[in-house]
Enzyme design. Structure first.
Site, mmCIF file in Angstrom:
data_model
loop_
_atom_site.group_PDB
_atom_site.id
_atom_site.type_symbol
_atom_site.label_atom_id
_atom_site.label_comp_id
_atom_site.label_asym_id
_atom_site.label_seq_id
_atom_site.Cartn_x
_atom_site.Cartn_y
_atom_site.Cartn_z
ATOM 1 N N ASN A 70 0.862 -1.187 0.000
ATOM 2 C CA ASN A 70 0.000 0.000 0.000
ATOM 3 C C ASN A 70 0.897 1.236 0.000
ATOM 4 O O ASN A 70 1.593 1.510 0.975
ATOM 5 C CB ASN A 70 -0.887 -0.040 1.252
ATOM 6 C CG ASN A 70 -1.770 1.177 1.392
ATOM 7 O OD1 ASN A 70 -1.765 2.067 0.543
ATOM 8 N ND2 ASN A 70 -2.529 1.229 2.471
ATOM 9 N N CYS B 82 0.121 5.708 1.785
ATOM 10 C CA CYS B 82 0.391 6.292 3.101
ATOM 11 C C CYS B 82 1.160 7.596 2.985
ATOM 12 O O CYS B 82 2.011 7.738 2.110
ATOM 13 C CB CYS B 82 1.230 5.346 3.937
ATOM 14 S SG CYS B 82 0.554 3.731 3.972
ATOM 15 N N LYS C 196 -0.302 -1.626 -4.711
ATOM 16 C CA LYS C 196 -1.673 -1.096 -4.719
ATOM 17 C C LYS C 196 -1.650 0.405 -4.957
ATOM 18 O O LYS C 196 -1.111 1.176 -4.156
ATOM 19 C CB LYS C 196 -2.359 -1.408 -3.392
ATOM 20 C CG LYS C 196 -3.820 -0.988 -3.371
ATOM 21 C CD LYS C 196 -4.529 -1.632 -2.210
ATOM 22 C CE LYS C 196 -5.985 -1.239 -2.164
ATOM 23 N NZ LYS C 196 -6.660 -1.864 -1.010
ATOM 24 N N ILE D 115 -8.451 0.232 -7.371
ATOM 25 C CA ILE D 115 -7.971 1.448 -6.751
ATOM 26 C C ILE D 115 -8.099 1.367 -5.228
ATOM 27 O O ILE D 115 -8.949 0.658 -4.706
ATOM 28 C CB ILE D 115 -8.778 2.697 -7.243
ATOM 29 C CG1 ILE D 115 -10.267 2.542 -6.960
ATOM 30 C CG2 ILE D 115 -8.508 2.982 -8.671
ATOM 31 C CD1 ILE D 115 -11.125 3.766 -7.299
ATOM 32 N N THR E 69 -8.826 4.018 -1.922
ATOM 33 C CA THR E 69 -9.955 4.951 -1.782
ATOM 34 C C THR E 69 -9.629 6.331 -2.359
ATOM 35 O O THR E 69 -8.477 6.748 -2.423
ATOM 36 C CB THR E 69 -10.342 5.102 -0.303
ATOM 37 O OG1 THR E 69 -9.177 5.481 0.428
ATOM 38 C CG2 THR E 69 -10.898 3.815 0.261
ATOM 39 N N GLY F 144 -15.618 -0.477 -5.472
ATOM 40 C CA GLY F 144 -17.061 -0.417 -5.695
ATOM 41 C C GLY F 144 -17.700 -1.656 -6.259
ATOM 42 O O GLY F 144 -18.889 -1.635 -6.576
ATOM 43 N N THR G 101 -16.044 -2.815 0.401
ATOM 44 C CA THR G 101 -17.177 -2.194 1.101
ATOM 45 C C THR G 101 -18.489 -2.962 0.936
ATOM 46 O O THR G 101 -19.310 -2.979 1.856
ATOM 47 C CB THR G 101 -17.312 -0.739 0.597
ATOM 48 O OG1 THR G 101 -16.066 -0.077 0.870
ATOM 49 C CG2 THR G 101 -18.429 0.013 1.276
HETATM 50 C C1 LIG Z 1 -12.813 0.571 6.434
HETATM 51 C C2 LIG Z 1 -11.778 0.412 5.343
HETATM 52 C C3 LIG Z 1 -10.464 0.107 5.685
HETATM 53 C C4 LIG Z 1 -9.496 -0.041 4.683
HETATM 54 N N1 LIG Z 1 -8.202 -0.375 5.041
HETATM 55 C C5 LIG Z 1 -7.280 -0.581 4.065
HETATM 56 C C6 LIG Z 1 -5.955 -1.001 4.402
HETATM 57 O O1 LIG Z 1 -5.632 -1.233 5.571
HETATM 58 N N2 LIG Z 1 -5.047 -1.163 3.391
HETATM 59 C C7 LIG Z 1 -5.397 -0.959 2.067
HETATM 60 O O2 LIG Z 1 -4.551 -1.141 1.184
HETATM 61 N N3 LIG Z 1 -6.654 -0.577 1.725
HETATM 62 C C8 LIG Z 1 -7.595 -0.388 2.677
HETATM 63 N N4 LIG Z 1 -8.866 -0.018 2.330
HETATM 64 C C9 LIG Z 1 -9.196 0.187 0.915
HETATM 65 C C10 LIG Z 1 -9.898 -1.028 0.298
HETATM 66 O O3 LIG Z 1 -9.065 -2.180 0.345
HETATM 67 C C11 LIG Z 1 -10.278 -0.741 -1.179
HETATM 68 O O4 LIG Z 1 -9.133 -0.403 -1.917
HETATM 69 C C12 LIG Z 1 -11.275 0.403 -1.314
HETATM 70 O O5 LIG Z 1 -12.193 0.419 -0.244
HETATM 71 C C13 LIG Z 1 -12.045 0.347 -2.634
HETATM 72 O O6 LIG Z 1 -12.754 -0.872 -2.793
HETATM 73 P P1 LIG Z 1 -14.288 -1.091 -2.318
HETATM 74 O O7 LIG Z 1 -15.086 0.059 -2.898
HETATM 75 O O8 LIG Z 1 -14.679 -2.424 -2.858
HETATM 76 O O9 LIG Z 1 -14.298 -1.064 -0.826
HETATM 77 C C14 LIG Z 1 -9.854 0.127 3.316
HETATM 78 C C15 LIG Z 1 -11.193 0.431 2.988
HETATM 79 C C16 LIG Z 1 -12.163 0.570 3.972
HETATM 80 C C17 LIG Z 1 -13.573 0.884 3.572
#
Ligand SMILES: Cc1cc2nc3c(=O)[nH]c(=O)nc-3n(C[C@H](O)[C@H](O)[C@H](O)COP(=O)(O)O)c2cc1C
Length: 304
Positions: free
Chosen positions: A126, A129, A165, A191, A193, A244, A266
């Site tokens: 990741n 950061c 990522k 992607i 967030t 998404g 999510t």
């Molecule tokens: C509550 C939460 C915590 C997350 N923690 C991490 C994390 O620790 N490391 C990471 O690479 N991405 C993290 N993400 C990002 C997700 O892995 C993902 O990239 C992002 O939410 C988009 O996908 P989605 O719309 O399917 O959730 C987090 C997302 C959410 C919602």
């Protein structure tokens, strides 16, 4: 015949559906709903070299068709994972991906050395950061710093396939993807967030204590599809698509855009069974369309 079986960087997956980091913990809670071995893989909660308490609350806000979070990488630290979570995960028949993060180059080097020795199948890096030594801009927002972190992690963790990522909070994501590919990445996932903000009109303060947070969920899906397709066209290494995805139709769309595998995040907060419905629907789509292997569909979109 298992139409959904595929390989990513030499690792065998029974299907291309992976739980996204931070939305599935280390799998134990979901294993109470169904055996997590039904999924192809799990990307574990993002880990840092030392335990992290994360950001102060409130750290979740609702949005139309999605959510904002500012959890701030709360995690028990990599050693705790290796001692307490990994042995259990290894008893489940699932590809285990360690998701790693850090605030300095030294942090990334240290955690990469640890996971190199651990019994994980892949590493997801990741790079979203904030770089604490360089004013807080995320490592992943410049091709140079993204490449630098990739190179360090690849050097310190040569035994594991490395998936980097990518952050969507950039002008040209294809450029970042090319930079990490040249620096040794074996694959990219995208992607992470999208930066967002909500304000409480009553208190006139941001809803999140951290002011800003990361947007995820169905709201970001078209952005993710566009970026996956741009990256797919820009690099030779495999692309893992997420952002998404909530239905099997979304998953197939992401594969057509160029994703060799997909991650679900999510959507599982609303329906923990979402990945199972996605796996089933993808398989039926392949059967109905006479496609023997999911790999044959990757990047299958014909652009106008
Ligand atoms: C509550 C939460 C915590 C997350 N923690 C991490 C994390 O620790 N490391 C990471 O690479 N991405 C993290 N993400 C990002 C997700 O892995 C993902 O990239 C992002 O939410 C988009 O996908 P989605 O719309 O399917 O959730 C987090 C997302 C959410 C919602």
């Amino acid at each position: 015949m298992n139409r959904l079986a595929m390989q990513l960087c030499g690792v065998d997956f029974k299907n291309p559906v992976i739980a996204a980091s931070g939305t599935y913990g280390f799998g134990r809670e979901y294993n109470e709903f169904y055996p997590i071995s039904r999924l192809g893989g799990i990307s574990c909660k993002g880990m840092t070299i030392r335990e992290k308490l994360g950001n102060p609350p409130p750290r979740i806000a609702e949005t139309p068709d999605g959510m904002l979070n500012s959890v701030g990488l709360q995690n028990p630290g990599v050693e705790h994972f290796i001692e307490h979570d990994l042995p259990w995960l290894r008893q489940q028949d699932i590809v285990v991906i360690a998701n790693i993060a850090g605030g300095t180059e030294e942090d990334y080097a240290a955690i990469a050395e640890k996971v190199n020795e651990a019994d994980v199948d892949m590493v997801e890096l990741n790079i979203s950061c904030p770089n604490v030594k360089a004013g807080g801009a995320a490592f992943g927002t410049s091709p140079a710093t993204a490449a630098q972190i990739t190179k360090i992690v690849k050097e310190k963790c040569p035994r594991k396939p490395l998936m980097v990522k990518l952050s969507p909070n950039v002008t040209n994501i294809a450029e970042i993807a090319r930079a990490v590919e040249a620096a040794g990445a074996d694959s990219v996932s995208l992607i992470n967030t999208l930066l967002g903000m909500r304000i409480d009109i009553r208190t006139r303060r941001p809803i999140l204590r951290n002011n800003k947070g990361g947007l995820s969920g169905p709201a970001v899906f078209p952005v993710a599809v566009r970026m996956v397709n741009e990256v797919y066209q820009a690099v030779k290494i495999p692309v893992v698509g997420l952002g998404g995805i909530a239905t099997w139709q979304d998953a197939i769309e992401m594969v057509l855009a160029g994703a060799s595998a997909i991650q679900v995040g999510t959507a599982m907060f609303a329906d923990p069974y979402a990945p199972l419905h996605i796996i089933e629907g993808m398989d039926e789509y392949l059967e109905e369309n006479g496609i023997d292997r999911i790999a044959d569909l990757v990047g299958g979109v014909t652009l106008w």
